[in-house]
Design an enzyme around this catalytic site. Structure first.
Site, short mmCIF file in Angstrom:
data_model
loop_
_atom_site.label_atom_id
_atom_site.label_comp_id
_atom_site.label_asym_id
_atom_site.label_seq_id
_atom_site.Cartn_x
_atom_site.Cartn_y
_atom_site.Cartn_z
N CYS A 1 19.01 25.06 54.98
CA CYS A 1 19.99 24.08 54.52
C CYS A 1 21.00 23.69 55.59
O CYS A 1 21.78 22.77 55.38
CB CYS A 1 20.75 24.64 53.32
SG CYS A 1 21.69 26.11 53.74
N CYS B 1 19.94 31.87 50.24
CA CYS B 1 21.37 31.85 50.56
C CYS B 1 21.89 33.26 50.79
O CYS B 1 22.83 33.46 51.57
CB CYS B 1 22.16 31.20 49.44
SG CYS B 1 21.47 29.63 48.88
FE1 FES Z 1 22.91 26.69 52.13
FE2 FES Z 1 22.91 28.19 50.02
S1 FES Z 1 22.26 26.12 50.15
S2 FES Z 1 23.45 28.74 52.00
#
Ligand code: FES
Length: 130
Positions: free
Chosen positions: A37, A106
């Site tokens: 992400c 995450c």
């Molecule tokens: Fe990036 Fe959770 S979506 S750390």
């Protein structure tokens, strides 16, 4: 307040994160990015007599990253360096009562940043010893 897929514990740590901030001139520092992400996590530790006596984190991450970091700092505080290195991504997730499958990545940030900070501390200690 609850959110579908998130345990009350996750929500608690997200709404009231523990140990947020920075430590100036830390004994150990770790910074990791999440390739999935693009979020970033930093972990700072102060070590005394082989124990983690202070730990702080800072993140540009999602709610799950904030909650897992907060939980990781609570789990690590007061532990020896060796015990801290044994804290796993899975343990953090379990302590939080689980995370939705699409948020498991995450939780990696927090455990990885903690391990990096501890390794940084060990490397610096080795240099000091010569
Ligand atoms: Fe990036 Fe959770 S979506 S750390």
């Amino acid at each position: 307040m609850s959110q579908p897929g998130y345990s009350d514990k996750v929500m608690d740590h997200f709404m009231n994160p523990r140990n947020v901030g920075v430590i100036e001139d830390p004994d150990g520092y770790g910074k990791v990015g999440n390739p999935t992400c693009g979020d970033v996590m930093e972990m700072f530790i102060r070590v005394k007599d082989d124990r983690i006596e202070e730990i702080k984190f800072r993140t540009f991450g999602c709610g799950a990253a904030i909650a897992t970091s907060s939980m990781t700092t609570e789990m690590a505080l007061g532990k020896t360096v060796e015990e801290g290195l044994k804290i796993t991504r899975d343990e953090v997730g379990r302590e939080l009562g689980g995370l939705p499958p699409n948020k498991m990545h995450c939780s990696n940030l927090a455990a990885d940043a903690l391990h990096m900070a501890l390794e940084d501390y060990l490397n610096k200690a080795a240099v000091r010893k010569g």
